[in-house]
Write an enzyme that holds these catalytic residues in place. Structure first.
Site, PDB file in Angstrom:
ATOM      1  N   ARG A  70       0.634  -1.059   0.075  1.00 19.18           N
ATOM      2  CA  ARG A  70      -0.200  -0.107   0.036  1.00 19.18           C
ATOM      3  C   ARG A  70       0.611   1.405  -0.063  1.00 19.18           C
ATOM      4  O   ARG A  70       0.385   2.211  -0.403  1.00 19.18           O
ATOM      5  CB  ARG A  70      -0.912   0.018   1.211  1.00 19.18           C
ATOM      6  CG  ARG A  70      -2.038  -0.924   0.934  1.00 19.18           C
ATOM      7  CD  ARG A  70      -2.936  -1.040   2.296  1.00 19.18           C
ATOM      8  NE  ARG A  70      -4.061  -2.141   2.175  1.00 19.18           N
ATOM      9  CZ  ARG A  70      -4.078  -3.515   2.059  1.00 19.18           C
ATOM     10  NH1 ARG A  70      -2.982  -3.904   2.356  1.00 19.18           N
ATOM     11  NH2 ARG A  70      -5.171  -3.899   1.970  1.00 19.18           N
ATOM     12  N   HIS A 106      -1.482 -15.226  -4.342  1.00 19.08           N
ATOM     13  CA  HIS A 106      -1.670 -14.133  -5.115  1.00 19.08           C
ATOM     14  C   HIS A 106      -0.773 -14.383  -6.123  1.00 19.08           C
ATOM     15  O   HIS A 106      -0.218 -13.493  -6.907  1.00 19.08           O
ATOM     16  CB  HIS A 106      -1.409 -12.853  -4.328  1.00 19.08           C
ATOM     17  CG  HIS A 106      -2.648 -12.225  -3.398  1.00 19.08           C
ATOM     18  ND1 HIS A 106      -2.342 -11.607  -2.512  1.00 19.08           N
ATOM     19  CD2 HIS A 106      -3.760 -12.596  -3.476  1.00 19.08           C
ATOM     20  CE1 HIS A 106      -3.740 -11.350  -1.689  1.00 19.08           C
ATOM     21  NE2 HIS A 106      -4.594 -11.985  -2.554  1.00 19.08           N
TER      22      HIS A 106
END
Length: 257
Positions: A46, A132
């Site tokens: 992030r 992922h």
């Protein structure tokens, strides 16, 4: 450390309790997030958001739609965002090494990772489910041929060696389903302990694993610096650095033998 009503009330006691759980466990499932790799010098995913707020969000740039409509621009952004990871100079930290050590003690350790950096494998963990995907390869969407990282880095827009189609990184992009969730759930429900390391537990459906473990009576522990919205699922929570905590746990486990 945050204590649940039936959890230890201080950090040392919590470490003793968790070490006891791990010592008696035959199978440990470990869910790892971005906080697992920050101690190896890889920024939290992030933290890249600020680079893209003016023209496009990170979710827009790293989406399957953006890749399909503009693969050249996608790859330029993708390589910039993950530059530190793509260089391959990052090394496993004490947390990664602890999980490999735990497996070497004869326990089944299922690592279910949200990370795409490959550091668990580099540390020696053998049972790793990359929900992922991975940065280590890229897939041809047309013919399915896999290509290694060296080929991906060789050209600004990597193309398939067989059919010349623009390659897609073997990672889950925004708008795509996670990989191997059913496998991750199976490992979780087969475990005696679920240990969550460095995950904000914001991304579904992986953030459902602690909830499912709790529902099935599996002991759940969280080591994370910040609170998560899934904290209620855990029997024990430590707000401490992962590497430091891993070293303390290993010392207790070695001392108990």
């Amino acid at each position: 450390m945050i204590a649940r009503p039936h959890a230890p009330t201080d950090a040392s006691a919590a470490l003793d309790t968790l070490a006891g759980w791990l010592a008696s466990a035959r199978h440990v499932a470990v869910l790892t997030g971005a906080g697992m790799s920050t101690e190896s010098g890889i920024p939290d995913f992030r933290s890249y958001q600020g680079r893209y707020t003016q023209n496009a969000s990170l979710a827009d740039v790293l989406s399957i739609d953006y890749f399909l409509h503009n693969p050249a621009a996608f790859w330029e952004a993708f390589k910039e965002i993950f530059e530190l990871k793509l260089t391959g100079d990052k090394q496993p930290n004490a947390g990664h090494r602890f999980l490999a050590w735990l497996a070497a003690q004869g326990k089944t350790v299922s690592v279910l990772t949200q990370n795409i950096d490959g550091l668990h494998q580099r540390a020696g963990s053998e049972q790793v489910v990359e929900v992922h995907g991975t940065l280590q390869q890229a897939l041809c969407p047309a013919c399915g041929r896999m290509h290694d990282l060296a080929h991906v880095l060789a050209e600004p827009l990597p193309r398939c060696l067989s059919c010349h189609t623009a390659l897609k990184p073997d990672v889950v992009l925004y708008g795509e389903a996670v990989h191997r969730f059913d496998e991750a759930l199976t490992h979780t429900l087969a475990a005696d302990v679920l240990l969550v390391l460095g995950s904000s537990l914001e991304v579904g459906p992986i953030n459902l694993l602690p909830l499912e473990a709790q529902r099935h009576g599996i002991r759940c522990a969280l080591i994370n610096l910040d609170a998560t919205r899934m904290d209620r699922c855990f029997d024990l929570i430590l707000r401490a650095p992962i590497g430091q905590t891993a070293q303390a746990l290993q010392a207790r486990l070695e001392g108990s033998r």
